[in-house]
Design a protein around this motif. Structure first.
Motif, PDB file in Angstrom:
ATOM      1  N   SER B  97      -3.091  87.935  81.005  1.00 34.31           N
ATOM      2  CA  SER B  97      -4.288  88.783  81.087  1.00 34.31           C
ATOM      3  C   SER B  97      -4.515  89.252  82.515  1.00 34.31           C
ATOM      4  N   LEU B  98      -4.453  88.318  83.455  1.00 34.32           N
ATOM      5  CA  LEU B  98      -4.688  88.652  84.862  1.00 34.32           C
ATOM      6  C   LEU B  98      -3.672  89.692  85.329  1.00 34.32           C
ATOM      7  N   SER B  99      -2.404  89.526  84.892  1.00 33.25           N
ATOM      8  CA  SER B  99      -1.363  90.450  85.339  1.00 33.25           C
ATOM      9  C   SER B  99      -1.613  91.862  84.825  1.00 33.25           C
ATOM     10  N   THR B 100      -2.067  91.987  83.571  1.00 26.98           N
ATOM     11  CA  THR B 100      -2.347  93.348  83.080  1.00 26.98           C
ATOM     12  C   THR B 100      -3.412  93.993  83.962  1.00 26.98           C
ATOM     13  N   LEU B 101      -4.421  93.210  84.350  1.00 25.08           N
ATOM     14  CA  LEU B 101      -5.509  93.765  85.157  1.00 25.08           C
ATOM     15  C   LEU B 101      -5.024  94.127  86.563  1.00 25.08           C
ATOM     16  N   VAL B 102      -4.274  93.217  87.179  1.00 24.67           N
ATOM     17  CA  VAL B 102      -3.764  93.494  88.534  1.00 24.67           C
ATOM     18  C   VAL B 102      -2.904  94.746  88.497  1.00 24.67           C
ATOM     19  N   ALA B 103      -2.023  94.843  87.496  1.00 23.97           N
ATOM     20  CA  ALA B 103      -1.131  96.006  87.401  1.00 23.97           C
ATOM     21  C   ALA B 103      -1.941  97.283  87.206  1.00 23.97           C
ATOM     22  N   LEU B 154      -8.623  80.477  86.039  1.00 23.04           N
ATOM     23  CA  LEU B 154      -8.368  81.907  85.811  1.00 23.04           C
ATOM     24  C   LEU B 154      -9.322  82.453  84.758  1.00 23.04           C
ATOM     25  N   LYS B 155      -9.586  81.637  83.729  1.00 24.97           N
ATOM     26  CA  LYS B 155     -10.476  82.086  82.655  1.00 24.97           C
ATOM     27  C   LYS B 155     -11.846  82.427  83.214  1.00 24.97           C
ATOM     28  N   GLY B 156     -12.364  81.531  84.066  1.00 25.12           N
ATOM     29  CA  GLY B 156     -13.672  81.773  84.656  1.00 25.12           C
ATOM     30  C   GLY B 156     -13.665  83.055  85.477  1.00 25.12           C
ATOM     31  N   TYR B 157     -12.599  83.266  86.260  1.00 26.40           N
ATOM     32  CA  TYR B 157     -12.508  84.473  87.070  1.00 26.40           C
ATOM     33  C   TYR B 157     -12.509  85.716  86.174  1.00 26.40           C
ATOM     34  N   LEU B 158     -11.735  85.659  85.095  1.00 27.89           N
ATOM     35  CA  LEU B 158     -11.635  86.820  84.203  1.00 27.89           C
ATOM     36  C   LEU B 158     -12.965  87.082  83.505  1.00 27.89           C
ATOM     37  N   GLU B 159     -13.601  86.011  83.018  1.00 32.46           N
ATOM     38  CA  GLU B 159     -14.855  86.203  82.272  1.00 32.46           C
ATOM     39  C   GLU B 159     -15.982  86.652  83.185  1.00 32.46           C
ATOM     40  N   ASN B 160     -15.923  86.192  84.427  1.00 38.21           N
ATOM     41  CA  ASN B 160     -16.982  86.553  85.361  1.00 38.21           C
ATOM     42  C   ASN B 160     -16.844  88.008  85.823  1.00 38.21           C
ATOM     43  N   GLY B 161     -15.593  88.468  85.948  1.00 36.57           N
ATOM     44  CA  GLY B 161     -15.376  89.778  86.561  1.00 36.57           C
ATOM     45  C   GLY B 161     -15.209  90.933  85.578  1.00 36.57           C
ATOM     46  N   TYR B 162     -14.857  90.637  84.321  1.00 36.06           N
ATOM     47  CA  TYR B 162     -14.497  91.731  83.409  1.00 36.06           C
ATOM     48  C   TYR B 162     -15.147  91.567  82.039  1.00 36.06           C
TER      49      TYR B 162
END
Lengths: 336, 348
Positions: B97-103, B154-162
């Motif tokens: 998930s993080l990689s799709t967002l970074v890309a 990573l989950k927390g970062y993703l849920e917090n930011g997106y």
């Protein structure tokens, strides 16, 4: 155990660090002292921010709210200490809540038969997990992962994608209500009473012969087998206990927060985290039930603390991850 | 007690343990079973779909089958390495998930920024893999908890930011990696096969591969033989995260944007482990191979495709998938157990 090894007369037993034997019961790896220390620290932090938390009423209701996860952790403890995993508990909680709502269908008269049925279902799921793992030799990671997929899929399928029916007030009482006007304490949540009863029973079990046998099985299945333990049966008992614990947790959670497909989401990882935080070794053979339950209480305290300090709910898992990694790293480095 | 009287009674044979050399460990082919199962699934699936009036192997369904296999396959190929080493990685779903967002956010729809975006994704993946590897190999945390913890971070970062899709993938990448095909075979699937071949080569022909199998088989023996266990495991975790990063780039090309929940919704963490185990690998490490994983991935993708063709309820699909995973592993476990008994001469 270390002491026995070093006392071995013929001297062939491996000499372990003799200091370990001298260390007290509480501080040896797998003891409960570290988790008590962390819990105390968190409580101090809460006291600074929110002294009201320690009023008997709010403290008791906090303990009541923590009851489901503590009970789940207790069930998970038996599985983990016997050397296995149970990843199916979260989905089992969801399934139980949804099944209960649909079967009770807001009819108070059906409450008790359905509760009985739920226990039967929990027992059956635990039995299936245990038998597939031990008789068919499927790693428990895979067994319970498969069970997770099956339960989530089945419960959605059965209810056509949206929970139906409703829980009776009779059912919800355990998770939601309290015994009012208790002298000195005020409100005493039913959930807390359930927790005390379950914890008492399980602590008794963990100190009985079958309970100790489970730890031996987790420590070294081969030696346990040679000593006459029926390893498969012992492990199956652990899975059944976990299934029953999940049932109790489901009844409390369903009562507290009502019916939803999210009821048990992620609870398996929370329970495993709590158990590991409590000093129980993954892979089995080491750790105390009390530690596991204190681990769950610590996690809940941490979440409450985050609330008080205004940490965004979305960051909850980040903090949870950090805490786990920190706690486990300290444990791993200390063990060297 | 003369010599004749005590004529050599056969000493009870010491159970002969198979000598476990690197060659037998790597050379034994655990993958055969999964390909038999794959063939059976294809035949049965084809029959069932045909009875239903459909066609399992028409162009469009083959294409979608291969696309499903590509995403899962890239993750599972990397997962093979850590599982072989006796570890596992539960953070891959979040890395994807993080990689799709970074890309997608780095590209922001412009072709000129493909290279920096890809490099950034790979760098982020390497960093996460490094953290996983150090926690597991150097600090000595149980892999389950270590990678779960990193996943939660990573989950927390993703849920917090997106909240939803973000960024947009460069059109060229969408056209090539996302949709271009050679006949019925998507380019991305070829990328997956390339990655799988590289890993196959690394396992069979390089020192790293042999050391990895040794570490997974018996860490103590490996260490005493001079293998640097920690380095081997860290490298495996880095490669596993890299594969997840690649899967993220592929999914970003496929979806056209970054998707914060794609890795979790696809169950990549658990499904990749299932694919590896279906491919004949032992969860405890030391046995398995990337060929088996490819078979396991294709098997899961085929089942998925058959259900899609039959328009089976998505939830029912999940139930059957759970049953298949348990049943397949139970079959393997039984066969392995029997073979083990025959070899050691234990009574059955």
């Amino acid at each position: 155990m270390t002491a026995e090894l070093t006392r071995d007369p013929d001297g062939t037993a491996t000499q372990r660090r003799s200091g370990a034997a001298a260390r007290g019961r509480l501080t040896r790896p797998g003891g409960v002292l570290p988790i008590v220390a962390i819990l105390a620290l968190l409580l101090v932090l809460i006291a600074i921010q929110q002294p009201d938390f320690f009023q008997p009423a709010s403290l008791l209701s906090f303990l009541g709210r923590s009851a489901p996860i503590i009970i789940l952790a207790a069930g998970q403890y038996f599985v983990i200490v016997s050397g296995e995993f149970d990843l199916s508990v979260g989905s089992l909680v969801t399934a139980q809540v949804v099944v209960a709502a649909r079967l009770i269908d807001s009819d108070p008269g059906r409450t008790w038969p359905v509760v009985l049925l739920l226990f039967g279902f929990g027992l059956l799921v635990g039995l299936a997990n245990g038998l597939i793992t031990t008789a068919l030799r499927v790693p428990s990671f895979i067994t319970t992962l498969g069970m997770y997929l099956i339960l989530v899929g089945a419960v959605y399928l059965w209810s056509d994608g949206a929970p139906r029916g409703g829980l009776s007030d009779e059912f919800r009482r355990f998770g939601r209500l309290a015994v009012e006007d208790v002298p000195l304490l005020g409100r005493l949540p039913y959930a807390l009473l359930v927790l005390l009863a379950v914890a008492g029973l399980l602590l008794l079990f963990s100190r009985s012969d079958p309970g100790r046998t489970l730890v031996a099985v987790g420590d070294n299945p081969r030696t346990a087998e040679l000593a006459g333990v029926r390893v498969g049966r012992a492990k199956t008992v652990a899975f059944v206990l976990s299934g029953l614990a999940a049932t109790v947790a489901a009844i409390l959670l369903g009562g507290y927060s009502g019916v939803s497909f999210q009821a048990g989401l992620g609870l398996e990882f929370t329970a495993i985290t709590a158990v590991v935080l409590g000093g129980v070794a993954l892979g089995g053979g080491r750790g105390a039930l009390l530690g596991a339950m204190l681990g769950a209480l610590t996690l809940e305290t941490l979440f409450t603390l985050m609330n008080f300090y205004g940490v965004s709910g979305a960051l909850k898992s980040t903090v949870q991850g950090l805490i786990i990694l920190a706690a486990v790293s300290v444990g791993a480095l200390r063990r060297r | 007690m003369t010599a004749t009287r005590s004529a050599p009674e056969r000493t009870p044979a010491v159970p002969r343990r198979p000598v476990r050399t690197l060659r037998t460990a790597v050379g034994a082919d655990p993958a055969r079973g999964v390909f038999v199962a794959l063939a059976l699934t294809l035949v049965i699936g084809w029959l069932v779909v045909a009875l239903d009036g459909g066609q399992l192997l028409n162009q469009s369904s083959v294409v979608s089958l291969l696309h499903v296999a590509t995403g899962l396959g890239l993750v599972a190929a990397g997962q093979t390495l850590v599982i072989l080493g006796g570890s596992l990685d539960l953070s891959v779903g979040y890395v994807v998930s993080l990689s799709t967002l970074v890309a997608a956010e780095t590209m922001n729809g412009s072709d000129s920024r493909i290279t920096p975006a890809v490099l950034l994704v790979l760098a982020v993946s390497v960093a996460i893999g490094l953290v996983n590897g150090v926690l597991v190999a150097t600090v000595g945390i149980n892999a389950f908890i270590a990678t779960l913890g990193v996943g939660l971070l990573l989950k927390g970062y993703l849920e917090n930011g997106y909240d939803g899709p973000a960024g947009s993938t460069a059109p060229t990448l969408v056209q090539t990696l996302g949709y271009q095909r050679v006949g019925p075979v998507p380019v991305a699937f070829l990328l997956f096969l390339g990655v799988a071949a590289a890993i196959w080569f690394a396992l069979r022909r390089t020192r790293y591969g042999h050391h990895l199998v040794a570490v997974g088989g018996d860490p103590d023996v490996a260490r005493l033989s001079g293998v640097r266990n920690d380095r081997v495991l860290i490298l495996s975790h880095v490669l596993c995260a890299l594969c997840a990063g690649l899967a993220g780039i592929y999914l970003a090309s496929r979806l056209g944007s970054g998707a914060p929940r794609v890795g979790v919704e696809s169950f990549y963490d658990l499904e990749s482990i299932a694919a590896v185990v279906l491919g004949g690998a032992a969860l405890a490490g030391g046995r398995g191979g990337v060929a088996g994983t490819v078979g396991g991935v294709l098997l899961l993708a085929t089942v998925d495709s058959v259900f899609n063709q039959l328009e089976v309820d998505a939830f029912f699909k999940q139930v059957v998938r759970g049953v298949i995973i348990i049943a397949a592993v139970a079959l393997y476990a039984r066969r392995r157990h029997r073979r083990h008994r025959e070899r050691t001469g234990a009574p059955s």
